[in-house]
Design a protein around this motif. Structure first.
Motif, short mmCIF file in Angstrom:
data_model
loop_
_atom_site.label_atom_id
_atom_site.label_comp_id
_atom_site.label_asym_id
_atom_site.label_seq_id
_atom_site.Cartn_x
_atom_site.Cartn_y
_atom_site.Cartn_z
N PRO A 138 -0.41 39.58 -12.00
CA PRO A 138 -1.23 38.45 -11.09
C PRO A 138 -1.43 39.18 -9.83
O PRO A 138 -0.20 39.75 -9.59
N TYR A 175 -6.42 37.57 -11.04
CA TYR A 175 -5.45 38.66 -11.89
C TYR A 175 -6.19 39.66 -11.96
O TYR A 175 -7.79 39.67 -11.51
N THR A 214 -7.25 33.51 -13.15
CA THR A 214 -6.10 32.52 -12.67
C THR A 214 -4.62 32.62 -13.28
O THR A 214 -4.11 32.37 -13.37
N THR A 215 -4.96 32.47 -14.37
CA THR A 215 -3.68 33.05 -15.43
C THR A 215 -3.68 34.11 -16.59
O THR A 215 -4.52 34.78 -17.32
N HIS A 232 -6.27 33.53 -19.32
CA HIS A 232 -7.72 33.77 -18.85
C HIS A 232 -8.22 35.17 -19.54
O HIS A 232 -8.96 35.60 -19.82
N ASP A 287 2.11 37.92 -17.26
CA ASP A 287 2.60 37.30 -17.47
C ASP A 287 2.76 37.05 -16.09
O ASP A 287 4.59 36.72 -16.58
N GLY A 289 2.12 33.73 -14.70
CA GLY A 289 2.30 32.22 -13.76
C GLY A 289 0.55 32.01 -13.52
O GLY A 289 0.06 33.23 -13.69
N PRO A 290 0.57 30.73 -12.89
CA PRO A 290 -0.30 30.30 -12.61
C PRO A 290 -1.04 30.90 -11.42
O PRO A 290 -0.27 31.71 -10.70
N CYS A 291 -1.88 32.14 -10.99
CA CYS A 291 -2.07 32.32 -9.03
C CYS A 291 -1.83 31.70 -8.62
O CYS A 291 -2.14 30.34 -8.39
N ASN A 311 -7.69 25.59 -8.44
CA ASN A 311 -8.13 25.18 -9.98
C ASN A 311 -9.97 25.32 -10.64
O ASN A 311 -9.60 25.28 -11.62
N ALA A 344 -10.07 28.34 -13.13
CA ALA A 344 -9.42 27.35 -15.08
C ALA A 344 -10.12 25.86 -15.46
O ALA A 344 -10.84 26.09 -16.10
#
Ligand code: TXA
Ligand code: MG
Length: 332
Positions: free
Chosen positions: A23, A28, A142-143, A146, A160, A162-164, A292, A295
């Motif tokens: 990330p 990512y 972005t995770t 993904h 991992d 987490g979400p960017c 978002n 995603a």
């Protein structure tokens, strides 16, 4: 699956010329040692990326990043000071010969990413080339999930984190001419660039016709939309990008949502009389849409909807980058 705390393991894989999805504050990336032809060839193979599309090189610190360039203009240093670490990539005349990274160009794109652990990793491994960790043509991940969805079985590890934080790819600025040219709009907006240069350099002087003066630290950035030359110089812009499998259709504010099975991405409530939709995703700020968007694209594909309707954000600030990705996704 690794976590950012497992620095030893991540570094060991990279030092063995393996590629690792990890990330950044934007999206990512699929990282490999930039100095290693073998590692970078792996990146291209895993992503199925066209060989003429150069990679961004991620570096631990600003001085080391600018040292990969030759004759770096003073205004490019101001941009580095203002926005690094952060989501800005600078295209410089290259001081290194890494043709596998440069895609056959005499230039190199560099950036200093924001996460502390990543800069710690970079300090150990040296510069890492990292395109977005998606299969070529798919939305950027972005995770960690993904990354796995696109690359499971093709790479030894995903980190991992987490979400960017940002969700959109970095702003790419060409620094090889007399003034900055935005090759790819992103989280560092044209307004932010102009502001940083205006505060760093001599006061900005407008030409008589009202257009910004050219050259100097105070020059306003020119966007690729105004510059066909810039478009030709950014190889990535020629390839299809950011596309979910569903068709993306852009709607104007107030335009009714067409009937049918779809996802709708909208800033708030849908116009009165809208048909009941399968999936509605709402955003309250351009930042939230940026975080978002990819995603939601992937979610729509997972749900099997054939079309995604997206209300256009305003073309200002971060909205410029959002519209750039949305228009590409819509095939405009
Ligand atoms: O936020 C980001 O920039 C992410 C994260 C992982 O850092 N990376 C990313 O890389 O989006 P990628 O490969 O998906 O996009 C890089 C873009 C492409 O449009 C490419 O053509 C352009 O940067 N680029 C790279 N090197 C260049 C160069 N030397 N001259 C012109 N454009 C360049
Ligand atoms: Mg990409």
């Amino acid at each position: 699956m690794l976590t950012p705390t497992q620095l030893e393991e991540i570094a060991a894989l990279l030092e063995a010329d393996q590629v690792v999805a990890l990330p950044t504050e934007t999206v990512y990336g699929l990282a490999g040692r930039a100095a290693s032809r073998a590692a970078v060839e792996r990146i291209f193979a895993v992503k199925e990326r066209p060989g003429d599309n150069p990679l961004i090189v991620h570096v631990a610190a600003p001085e080391a990043a600018l040292a990969l360039g030759r004759s770096v203009p003073p205004w490019a240093r101001h941009l580095a000071d203002a926005f690094w670490p952060g989501p800005l990539s600078l295209v410089l005349e290259s001081a290194v010969e890494w043709p596998w990274v440069q895609g056959g160009h005499p230039t190199v794109a560099v950036r200093v990413p924001r996460p502390d652990w990543l800069r710690e990793l970079l300090a150990r491994t040296g510069p890492l080339a990292a395109p977005s960790a998606n299969r070529s043509g798919r939305p950027s991940p972005t995770t960690a999930g993904h990354c796995l969805a696109d690359l499971a079985g093709r790479i030894p590890a995903v980190v991992d984190g987490g979400p960017c934080e940002g969700g959109l790819e970095s702003t790419v600025v060409d620094c090889t001419g007399p003034e900055p040219v935005i090759l790819r709009p992103g989280p560092v907006t044209a307004e932010m660039i102009a502001g940083a240069l205006a505060s760093a350099g001599p006061p900005r002087v407008e030409e008589e016709d009202g257009s910004p003066a050219r050259g100097g630290a105070g020059a306003a950035p020119v966007t690729a939309a105004h510059s066909p030359v810039a478009r030709a110089a950014s190889p990535g812009t020629r390839h299809p990008h950011y596309r979910p499998r569903a068709r993306v259709v852009l709607l104007e504010e107030g335009q009714p949502v067409p009937e049918g099975h779809a996802m709708v991405i909208a800033p708030g409530d849908l116009p009165p009389g809208s048909p009941p939709q399968t999936l509605v995703r709402r955003w309250e700020s351009p930042e939230a849409l940026a975080r978002n968007l990819y995603a939601w694209f992937r979610e729509a594909d997972h749900a099997g909807v054939p079309v995604i309707y997206v209300y256009r954000p305003a073309r200002t600030g971060l909205g410029v980058a959002l519209l750039n990705r949305l228009e590409k996704a819509a095939g405009d």
